[in-house]
Design a protein around this motif. Structure first.
Motif, PDB file in Angstrom:
ATOM      1  N   VAL A  86       0.849  -1.199   0.000  1.00  0.00           N
ATOM      2  CA  VAL A  86       0.000   0.000   0.000  1.00  0.00           C
ATOM      3  C   VAL A  86       0.879   1.241   0.000  1.00  0.00           C
ATOM      4  CG1 VAL A  86      -1.943  -1.107   1.182  1.00  0.00           C
ATOM      5  CG2 VAL A  86      -0.191   0.051   2.534  1.00  0.00           C
ATOM      6  N   ASP A  87       0.297   2.321  -0.463  1.00  0.00           N
ATOM      7  CA  ASP A  87       0.918   3.638  -0.383  1.00  0.00           C
ATOM      8  C   ASP A  87      -0.012   4.521   0.430  1.00  0.00           C
ATOM      9  OD1 ASP A  87       3.221   3.215  -2.021  1.00  0.00           O
ATOM     10  OD2 ASP A  87       1.897   3.224  -3.766  1.00  0.00           O
ATOM     11  N   PRO A  88       0.435   4.966   1.608  1.00  0.00           N
ATOM     12  CA  PRO A  88      -0.456   5.801   2.411  1.00  0.00           C
ATOM     13  C   PRO A  88      -0.712   7.130   1.714  1.00  0.00           C
ATOM     14  CG  PRO A  88       1.706   5.608   3.448  1.00  0.00           C
ATOM     15  CD  PRO A  88       1.715   4.728   2.251  1.00  0.00           C
ATOM     16  N   GLY A  89      -1.979   7.477   1.666  1.00  0.00           N
ATOM     17  CA  GLY A  89      -2.380   8.761   1.110  1.00  0.00           C
ATOM     18  C   GLY A  89      -2.586   9.758   2.225  1.00  0.00           C
ATOM     19  N   ALA A  90      -3.650  10.509   2.119  1.00  0.00           N
ATOM     20  CA  ALA A  90      -3.937  11.565   3.089  1.00  0.00           C
ATOM     21  C   ALA A  90      -4.134  10.992   4.489  1.00  0.00           C
ATOM     22  CB  ALA A  90      -5.197  12.315   2.668  1.00  0.00           C
ATOM     23  N   LEU A  91      -3.727  11.763   5.471  1.00  0.00           N
ATOM     24  CA  LEU A  91      -4.002  11.448   6.867  1.00  0.00           C
ATOM     25  C   LEU A  91      -5.441  11.871   7.130  1.00  0.00           C
ATOM     26  CD1 LEU A  91      -2.916  10.482   9.616  1.00  0.00           C
ATOM     27  CD2 LEU A  91      -2.212  12.850  10.041  1.00  0.00           C
ATOM     28  N   LEU A  92      -6.303  10.893   7.393  1.00  0.00           N
ATOM     29  CA  LEU A  92      -7.737  11.152   7.559  1.00  0.00           C
ATOM     30  C   LEU A  92      -8.093  11.596   8.970  1.00  0.00           C
ATOM     31  CD1 LEU A  92      -9.142   8.108   5.576  1.00  0.00           C
ATOM     32  CD2 LEU A  92      -8.961  10.490   4.805  1.00  0.00           C
TER      33      LEU A  92
END
Length: 177
Positions: free
Chosen positions: A87-93
């Motif tokens: 996985v590639d982490p996107g935005a911090l939710l």
């Protein structure tokens, strides 16, 4: 008993002194457990949940951040180790402070958006059997039936939110004092 020489304070005008002082603080200041999890969805909008071997509640993929590891690196490592999914982490939710729960001390949870993947990603996952019993795609309106209350509320707020990173305390916006 022999007299001990008095302790001298580190010389904060030097790098060595500042580093020595930081070591003293690191030894004495409290530490807080950090958790990194990811929100992974399929094309139908279902959420990937892990059925765990060590607790009855299902959970989002991720885990405890190791010392000197960033939360984003942790979520990548944990999902690779436990599910064999890259996985590639996107935005911090969300950043969610969690009070003590079922014997655990308080913690800070970092929830990352991991994007949308084909449904087959879950069927191809190679599970770390000592931790993960199974993975499930769950419609968002059914998540609360499977996860801990704090996870259900955090996801509700994140999925209903208007964007940006949510700062939460026990899965609620902080109260004004």
């Amino acid at each position: 008993m022999a007299d001990r020489p008095p302790r001298t304070a580190p010389d904060l005008t030097t790098d060595e002194g500042r580093i020595s002082f930081n070591r003293i603080l690191n030894d004495r200041l409290p530490t807080k457990r950090a958790i990194a999890q990811g929100l992974l969805r399929n094309e139908s909008g279902e959420i990937l949940l892990c059925e765990l071997t060590y607790k009855s509640d299902w959970d989002l993929p991720g885990g405890v951040v190791d010392p000197l590891e960033s939360p984003a690196s942790c979520v990548v490592r944990e999902i690779e180790e436990e599910l064999a999914i890259g996985v590639d982490p996107g935005a911090l939710l969300a950043v969610n402070w969690l009070p003590p729960y079922r014997g655990w001390d308080d913690a800070v949870l970092f929830l990352f958006d991991l994007g949308v993947v084909p449904e087959r990603v879950a069927t191809r996952a190679r599970l770390l059997r000592r931790e993960i019993r199974a993975v499930h795609w769950v419609p968002s309106d059914e998540v609360a039936a499977h996860v801990a209350p704090y996870t259900a509320e955090m996801l509700r707020l994140v999925l209903d939110g208007t964007g940006g990173t949510a700062y939460l305390e026990n899965s609620e916006p902080p109260r004004r004092h």
